[in-house]
Motif scaffolding. Structure first.
Motif, PDB file in Angstrom:
ATOM      1  N   ASP A  74      -9.282  -0.892   4.074  1.00 15.75           N
ATOM      2  CA  ASP A  74      -8.276  -1.886   3.687  1.00 15.75           C
ATOM      3  C   ASP A  74      -7.034  -1.221   3.119  1.00 15.75           C
ATOM      4  O   ASP A  74      -5.913  -1.643   3.395  1.00 15.75           O
ATOM      5  CB  ASP A  74      -8.859  -2.872   2.667  1.00 15.75           C
ATOM      6  CG  ASP A  74      -9.974  -3.720   3.269  1.00 15.75           C
ATOM      7  OD1 ASP A  74     -10.003  -3.870   4.514  1.00 15.75           O
ATOM      8  OD2 ASP A  74     -10.808  -4.215   2.500  1.00 15.75           O
ATOM      9  N   LYS A  75      -7.203  -0.180   2.334  1.00 19.36           N
ATOM     10  CA  LYS A  75      -6.065   0.529   1.744  1.00 19.36           C
ATOM     11  C   LYS A  75      -5.219   1.183   2.825  1.00 19.36           C
ATOM     12  O   LYS A  75      -3.988   1.145   2.780  1.00 19.36           O
ATOM     13  CB  LYS A  75      -6.570   1.568   0.743  1.00 19.36           C
ATOM     14  CG  LYS A  75      -5.490   2.396   0.119  1.00 19.36           C
ATOM     15  CD  LYS A  75      -4.580   1.555  -0.768  1.00 19.36           C
ATOM     16  CE  LYS A  75      -3.576   2.444  -1.471  1.00 19.36           C
ATOM     17  NZ  LYS A  75      -2.227   1.930  -1.347  1.00 19.36           N
ATOM     18  N   THR A  76      -5.869   1.779   3.816  1.00 11.68           N
ATOM     19  CA  THR A  76      -5.138   2.414   4.910  1.00 11.68           C
ATOM     20  C   THR A  76      -4.340   1.379   5.691  1.00 11.68           C
ATOM     21  O   THR A  76      -3.186   1.613   6.050  1.00 11.68           O
ATOM     22  CB  THR A  76      -6.118   3.143   5.850  1.00 11.68           C
ATOM     23  OG1 THR A  76      -6.873   4.065   5.083  1.00 11.68           O
ATOM     24  CG2 THR A  76      -5.393   3.869   6.948  1.00 11.68           C
ATOM     25  N   THR A  77      -4.943   0.226   5.931  1.00 17.33           N
ATOM     26  CA  THR A  77      -4.237  -0.851   6.639  1.00 17.33           C
ATOM     27  C   THR A  77      -3.017  -1.299   5.851  1.00 17.33           C
ATOM     28  O   THR A  77      -1.938  -1.504   6.416  1.00 17.33           O
ATOM     29  CB  THR A  77      -5.186  -2.038   6.869  1.00 17.33           C
ATOM     30  OG1 THR A  77      -6.330  -1.582   7.587  1.00 17.33           O
ATOM     31  CG2 THR A  77      -4.500  -3.146   7.640  1.00 17.33           C
ATOM     32  N   GLN A  78      -3.139  -1.437   4.549  1.00 15.52           N
ATOM     33  CA  GLN A  78      -1.996  -1.828   3.711  1.00 15.52           C
ATOM     34  C   GLN A  78      -0.904  -0.773   3.752  1.00 15.52           C
ATOM     35  O   GLN A  78       0.282  -1.111   3.835  1.00 15.52           O
ATOM     36  CB  GLN A  78      -2.444  -2.044   2.267  1.00 15.52           C
ATOM     37  CG  GLN A  78      -3.261  -3.283   2.049  1.00 15.52           C
ATOM     38  CD  GLN A  78      -3.725  -3.405   0.610  1.00 15.52           C
ATOM     39  OE1 GLN A  78      -3.510  -2.501  -0.204  1.00 15.52           O
ATOM     40  NE2 GLN A  78      -4.370  -4.508   0.286  1.00 15.52           N
ATOM     41  N   ILE A  80      -0.226   1.373   6.154  1.00 21.78           N
ATOM     42  CA  ILE A  80       0.441   1.366   7.460  1.00 21.78           C
ATOM     43  C   ILE A  80       1.363   0.167   7.578  1.00 21.78           C
ATOM     44  O   ILE A  80       2.496   0.287   8.055  1.00 21.78           O
ATOM     45  CB  ILE A  80      -0.615   1.378   8.590  1.00 21.78           C
ATOM     46  CG1 ILE A  80      -1.327   2.724   8.602  1.00 21.78           C
ATOM     47  CG2 ILE A  80       0.034   1.086   9.939  1.00 21.78           C
ATOM     48  CD1 ILE A  80      -2.516   2.782   9.521  1.00 21.78           C
ATOM     49  N   THR A  81       0.900  -0.993   7.121  1.00 21.08           N
ATOM     50  CA  THR A  81       1.744  -2.192   7.170  1.00 21.08           C
ATOM     51  C   THR A  81       2.993  -1.987   6.333  1.00 21.08           C
ATOM     52  O   THR A  81       4.103  -2.331   6.756  1.00 21.08           O
ATOM     53  CB  THR A  81       0.959  -3.417   6.663  1.00 21.08           C
ATOM     54  OG1 THR A  81      -0.200  -3.580   7.470  1.00 21.08           O
ATOM     55  CG2 THR A  81       1.805  -4.673   6.726  1.00 21.08           C
ATOM     56  N   GLN A  82       2.849  -1.422   5.156  1.00 23.27           N
ATOM     57  CA  GLN A  82       3.990  -1.169   4.276  1.00 23.27           C
ATOM     58  C   GLN A  82       4.957  -0.177   4.923  1.00 23.27           C
ATOM     59  O   GLN A  82       6.169  -0.372   4.912  1.00 23.27           O
ATOM     60  CB  GLN A  82       3.507  -0.632   2.927  1.00 23.27           C
ATOM     61  CG  GLN A  82       4.602  -0.293   1.943  1.00 23.27           C
ATOM     62  CD  GLN A  82       5.349  -1.518   1.466  1.00 23.27           C
ATOM     63  OE1 GLN A  82       4.836  -2.623   1.521  1.00 23.27           O
ATOM     64  NE2 GLN A  82       6.565  -1.336   0.999  1.00 23.27           N
ATOM     65  N   ILE A  89       3.927  -5.178  -0.771  1.00 25.67           N
ATOM     66  CA  ILE A  89       2.698  -5.184  -1.549  1.00 25.67           C
ATOM     67  C   ILE A  89       3.083  -5.234  -3.022  1.00 25.67           C
ATOM     68  O   ILE A  89       3.896  -4.444  -3.484  1.00 25.67           O
ATOM     69  CB  ILE A  89       1.856  -3.925  -1.262  1.00 25.67           C
ATOM     70  CG1 ILE A  89       1.455  -3.909   0.216  1.00 25.67           C
ATOM     71  CG2 ILE A  89       0.616  -3.889  -2.142  1.00 25.67           C
ATOM     72  CD1 ILE A  89       0.739  -2.650   0.629  1.00 25.67           C
ATOM     73  N   THR A  90       2.490  -6.176  -3.750  1.00 21.64           N
ATOM     74  CA  THR A  90       2.802  -6.315  -5.178  1.00 21.64           C
ATOM     75  C   THR A  90       2.076  -5.232  -5.958  1.00 21.64           C
ATOM     76  O   THR A  90       1.262  -4.492  -5.422  1.00 21.64           O
ATOM     77  CB  THR A  90       2.391  -7.701  -5.694  1.00 21.64           C
ATOM     78  OG1 THR A  90       0.988  -7.834  -5.524  1.00 21.64           O
ATOM     79  CG2 THR A  90       3.128  -8.802  -4.932  1.00 21.64           C
ATOM     80  N   GLY A  91       2.319  -5.190  -7.253  1.00 17.43           N
ATOM     81  CA  GLY A  91       1.713  -4.172  -8.107  1.00 17.43           C
ATOM     82  C   GLY A  91       0.211  -4.245  -8.167  1.00 17.43           C
ATOM     83  O   GLY A  91      -0.458  -3.257  -8.375  1.00 17.43           O
ATOM     84  N   ASN A  92      -0.388  -5.435  -7.975  1.00 17.04           N
ATOM     85  CA  ASN A  92      -1.849  -5.543  -8.058  1.00 17.04           C
ATOM     86  C   ASN A  92      -2.518  -5.368  -6.705  1.00 17.04           C
ATOM     87  O   ASN A  92      -3.711  -5.559  -6.577  1.00 17.04           O
ATOM     88  CB  ASN A  92      -2.251  -6.880  -8.678  1.00 17.04           C
ATOM     89  CG  ASN A  92      -1.805  -8.067  -7.862  1.00 17.04           C
ATOM     90  OD1 ASN A  92      -1.228  -7.909  -6.783  1.00 17.04           O
ATOM     91  ND2 ASN A  92      -2.041  -9.249  -8.388  1.00 17.04           N
ATOM     92  N   GLY A  93      -1.773  -5.037  -5.646  1.00 18.96           N
ATOM     93  CA  GLY A  93      -2.363  -4.761  -4.356  1.00 18.96           C
ATOM     94  C   GLY A  93      -2.429  -5.960  -3.429  1.00 18.96           C
ATOM     95  O   GLY A  93      -2.843  -5.838  -2.293  1.00 18.96           O
ATOM     96  N   ALA A  94      -2.030  -7.142  -3.896  1.00 22.52           N
ATOM     97  CA  ALA A  94      -2.076  -8.338  -3.039  1.00 22.52           C
ATOM     98  C   ALA A  94      -0.783  -8.457  -2.252  1.00 22.52           C
ATOM     99  O   ALA A  94       0.282  -8.042  -2.699  1.00 22.52           O
ATOM    100  CB  ALA A  94      -2.283  -9.581  -3.908  1.00 22.52           C
ATOM    101  N   ASP A  95      -0.890  -9.017  -1.041  1.00 24.20           N
ATOM    102  CA  ASP A  95       0.308  -9.220  -0.217  1.00 24.20           C
ATOM    103  C   ASP A  95       1.087 -10.433  -0.707  1.00 24.20           C
ATOM    104  O   ASP A  95       0.525 -11.401  -1.167  1.00 24.20           O
ATOM    105  CB  ASP A  95      -0.085  -9.435   1.235  1.00 24.20           C
ATOM    106  CG  ASP A  95      -0.664  -8.175   1.859  1.00 24.20           C
ATOM    107  OD1 ASP A  95      -1.470  -8.331   2.780  1.00 24.20           O
ATOM    108  OD2 ASP A  95      -0.311  -7.085   1.421  1.00 24.20           O
ATOM    109  N   GLN A  96       2.407 -10.355  -0.584  1.00 24.35           N
ATOM    110  CA  GLN A  96       3.239 -11.498  -0.974  1.00 24.35           C
ATOM    111  C   GLN A  96       3.395 -12.443   0.185  1.00 24.35           C
ATOM    112  O   GLN A  96       3.494 -12.068   1.296  1.00 24.35           O
ATOM    113  CB  GLN A  96       4.631 -11.033  -1.393  1.00 24.35           C
ATOM    114  CG  GLN A  96       4.621 -10.324  -2.709  1.00 24.35           C
ATOM    115  CD  GLN A  96       6.055 -10.002  -3.148  1.00 24.35           C
ATOM    116  OE1 GLN A  96       7.038 -10.405  -2.543  1.00 24.35           O
ATOM    117  NE2 GLN A  96       6.150  -9.254  -4.213  1.00 24.35           N
TER     118      GLN A  96
END
Length: 96
Positions: A74-78, A80-82, A89-96
Motif C-alpha cells: 500500500d505504501k508503494t502504491t501511494q 507512485i501515485t504521489q 497524501i495528507t500527513g496521516n497517510g490518507a488520501d484527500q
C-alpha cells in the motif's frame, strides 16, 4: 458442456486456494527459517561477533519486509501515485 465449465471453475478455485496457501507458507515459515539459518551459518563460519551482528540485522530487515508485505504494498502504491501527480497524501497517510 455445462459440466466442463463447472469443473474448470472448480479447478481454478482449488489451484487459487493452493497458491494462497503456498504464499502464506513461504512468508510465514520459509523466510523466517532461512533468516535464522543464515544467522546461524554466518555465526558458525565466522566465529566473530561483527559478521554475526550484521547477519542478524540483514535477517531482521528481510524478515520484517516479508512480514509487512501488505503494508509495504500500500505504501508503494501511494508513493507512485504521489510521484505521478495523483491525489495529494495528507500527513496521516490518507488520501484527500
Amino acid at each position: 458442456m455445462q459440466t466442463t465449465v463447472t469443473l474448470a471453475a472448480g479447478w481454478i478455485q482449488t489451484t487459487t486456494g493452493l497458491g494462497n496457501d503456498v504464499k502464506d507458507l513461504i512468508f510465514n515459515v520459509l523466510i523466517p527459517v532461512l533468516c535464522g539459518a543464515f544467522v546461524v551459518i554466518v555465526g558458525v563460519k565466522s566465529k566473530a561477533p561483527g559478521p554475526t551482528i550484521m547477519a542478524v540485522i540483514f535477517s531482521a530487515i528481510v524478515w520484517g519486509g516479508a512480514a509487512n508485505m501488505d503494508a509495504l504494498k500500500d505504501k508503494t502504491t501511494q508513493d507512485i501515485t504521489q510521484y505521478d501527480g495523483g491525489q495529494q497524501i495528507t500527513g496521516n497517510g490518507a488520501d484527500q
